[in-house]
Every structure is written in C-alpha cells, then in structure tokens.
Design a protein around this motif. Structure first.
Motif, short mmCIF file in Angstrom:
data_model
loop_
_atom_site.label_atom_id
_atom_site.label_comp_id
_atom_site.label_asym_id
_atom_site.label_seq_id
_atom_site.Cartn_x
_atom_site.Cartn_y
_atom_site.Cartn_z
N PHE A 20 -21.99 17.14 2.26
CA PHE A 20 -20.81 17.94 2.61
C PHE A 20 -19.63 17.40 1.81
CE2 PHE A 20 -17.86 19.84 5.91
CZ PHE A 20 -18.38 21.11 5.85
N PHE A 58 -26.66 17.69 10.23
CA PHE A 58 -25.44 17.92 11.01
C PHE A 58 -25.75 18.32 12.45
CE2 PHE A 58 -21.95 20.58 12.57
CZ PHE A 58 -20.90 19.68 12.46
N ALA A 75 -18.11 13.39 10.41
CA ALA A 75 -18.85 14.42 9.68
C ALA A 75 -18.03 15.70 9.55
CB ALA A 75 -20.18 14.70 10.38
N ALA A 76 -16.74 15.56 9.28
CA ALA A 76 -15.89 16.75 9.14
C ALA A 76 -16.14 17.70 10.31
CB ALA A 76 -16.14 17.44 7.81
N THR A 78 -15.41 19.83 13.43
CA THR A 78 -14.28 20.54 14.03
C THR A 78 -14.24 20.29 15.53
OG1 THR A 78 -14.52 22.27 12.37
CG2 THR A 78 -13.29 22.85 14.38
N ARG A 83 -17.90 21.93 21.98
CA ARG A 83 -18.35 20.55 21.78
C ARG A 83 -17.71 19.61 22.79
NH1 ARG A 83 -17.83 21.33 15.29
NH2 ARG A 83 -19.90 22.26 14.97
N GLN A 124 -24.82 26.73 7.54
CA GLN A 124 -25.55 25.55 8.00
C GLN A 124 -25.64 25.56 9.52
OE1 GLN A 124 -24.62 21.51 6.24
NE2 GLN A 124 -23.79 21.22 8.29
N THR A 127 -22.89 24.86 12.80
CA THR A 127 -21.51 24.71 12.30
C THR A 127 -20.61 25.85 12.77
OG1 THR A 127 -22.03 25.97 10.31
CG2 THR A 127 -22.28 23.57 10.19
N THR A 128 -19.32 25.64 12.54
CA THR A 128 -18.35 26.69 12.81
C THR A 128 -18.49 27.83 11.80
OG1 THR A 128 -16.77 25.36 11.57
CG2 THR A 128 -16.68 25.21 13.98
N ASP A 172 -16.66 25.51 5.35
CA ASP A 172 -15.30 24.97 5.36
C ASP A 172 -14.68 25.03 3.96
OD1 ASP A 172 -16.85 24.08 7.59
OD2 ASP A 172 -15.38 22.54 8.01
N1 GLN Z 1 -16.38 21.71 10.25
C1 GLN Z 1 -17.63 22.38 10.44
C2 GLN Z 1 -18.11 22.17 11.85
O1 GLN Z 1 -17.64 21.30 12.52
C3 GLN Z 1 -18.70 21.94 9.44
C4 GLN Z 1 -19.00 20.47 9.48
C5 GLN Z 1 -20.16 20.04 8.59
O2 GLN Z 1 -20.96 20.86 8.15
N2 GLN Z 1 -20.27 18.77 8.34
O3 GLN Z 1 -18.97 22.85 12.32
#
Ligand code: GLN
Length: 235
Positions: A20, A58, A75-76, A78, A83, A124, A127-128, A172
């Motif tokens: 990512f 993820f 892991a970035a 959101t 969640r 993916q 994910t969001t 994203d």
């Molecule tokens: N920000 C997005 C999410 O939280 C994707 C994060 C990711 O793929 N690592 O779903």
C-alpha cells in the motif's frame, strides 16, 4: 521525551499489510513506508518499545489485533464507526478520499461513479474502497455483484487493471497517486469520502492508545511528522 507517566511500558507488537505505497511497502525485502517510520518515531516518544513488525493481508489485521497476535495496526486504516465496534483508534494522522484508477491511455475515462455502471471494478477486501463499490454501485443497483472483483491486496488489483481484467480500481487517493507514478495506470477522478487514518489498538487498551496519542503529538510538535510527510509524499 517519554510520556511522563514513567511507570507504564513494555513491548508493543505492530502489524501492517504491505503493498500500500507509500504507507507500507517492501523494499529489497525490508518493510518501510510512511506508516512504518511514523509509528517507530511515535513509539520512541513513549515509555514503550516497538516489537518486530508482523505482516498480514489487510482484511486480517483486526482479527490479529483482537486475538492479541499484534498490539497495534499501522496500515493506513480509516477510522470508521463500524470498526470502532470492535477496536479503538488513536487520533488521526492522515486524511484521504477515494480515487478511481483506470488503465493509462486507455479509452475508458469515467468522470463519476455512475460511469462505472455495469463495468468490472476491483478493490481490496475489507477496505473503504470496497465499501464505496458495494454501497454506491452494487447496493444502488448499478453493478451486478459478479462485476465486483475483490482482491487480497491492491498490488494484485492494479496488475489486473493493467492487464484489462478490470476496468477500474477504487482506492485511497494518496496510494492511487503513487501507483499512477509507478505503474501503467492513472486517476480518472476522485470521490470525496473525507476519511481519517488512525493507528488501531484493542478497545480495552487505553494505556497504549493514550501513549500513542501523546507520541503523535510529540512528533507533530518536534517536526518529525512533517519531515516524514515530506520524505514520503511529493504533493
Ligand atoms: N484506508 C482504507 C481502509 O481503511 C484502505 C487501507 C489499506 O488498504 N491499507 O479501508
């Protein structure tokens, strides 16, 4: 430095999902990226030590956290209400919207989600980006469920996009921008979702959450946060 409480501490085991860019990537077999360096800098400001990084898809990270396999997700991810039913988040450290990637120089150039109707679309799992496809397209009756292709990671999705197996990938924006620089794909348009990323911690783990929030504040105040942003993002 240190969080000032003095008496807490121990090892925090971090988990992430590489692939990512530029948040978490493997470079010559080594894990690095903005999230990796940021969490390392944040934890260095606390009375905790950071353990060895563990890697997951993820979609498996929340389970890895709640089962105690890891203590923090970087892991970035959101911050979402859904969640937050299961885990807690630190304060936000980055903001993002969703971009729609298409093949570079191809003849498909959508400018709205409506334009994606009836097309094979990838995202993916968990994910969001997947949530946008599901809620705005499938649930809205614009896409057959079979037209949505769910991938274990976005690297595979982007490869399928280059090969013409899907017509668009939703992900994203900062990551879409990176793929646009490195791969044969380009951003067609961006759909504003106003997301905020946080580090994920177990719900009952107030001590770790508080320490990480203090660490985040410290790296924002001492300039490390800005240094890392400048290093990993060109915008
Ligand atoms: N920000 C997005 C999410 O939280 C994707 C994060 C990711 O793929 N690592 O779903």
């Amino acid at each position: 430095t240190g969080n000032g409480t003095g008496d807490v501490g121990g090892t925090i085991v971090p988990g992430t999902a590489p692939g990512f860019p530029p948040f978490e990537i493997k470079e010559g077999g080594e894990l690095t990226g903005f999230d990796v360096e940021l969490l390392e800098a944040v934890v260095a400001e606390t009375s905790y030590e950071l353990g060895e990084w563990k890697e997951f898809e993820f979609d498996s990270l929340i389970q890895a956290l709640t089962s105690g396999n890891i203590d923090v997700i970087a892991a970035a991810m959101t911050i979402t209400e859904e969640r937050e039913q299961t885990i807690s988040f630190t304060n936000s450290y980055y903001e993002a919207d969703q971009s729609i990637l298409v093949a570079k120089g191809g003849d498909f150039s959508p400018s709205s989600l409506d334009d994606l109707s009836g097309r094979p679309i990838g995202a993916q799992k968990g994910t969001t980006g997947e949530q946008v496809v599901q809620e705005e397209l499938v649930d809205a009756g614009k896409l057959e469920p079979s037209n949505y292709k769910a991938y274990d990671n976005y690297v595979l999705a982007v490869t399928d996009l280059e090969n013409g197996n899907v017509d668009a990938v939703v992900l994203d924006k900062p990551v879409a921008q990176t793929f646009q620089q490195e791969r044969d794909v380009e951003i067609a348009f961006t759909y504003e979702t106003g997301e905020a990323y946080g580090f994920g911690v177990r719900k009952d783990d107030n001590a770790v959450r508080q320490a990480l929030n203090e660490g985040l504040q410290a790296v924002e105040e001492n300039g490390t946060y800005e240094e890392l942003r400048n290093k990993w993002f060109s915008e």
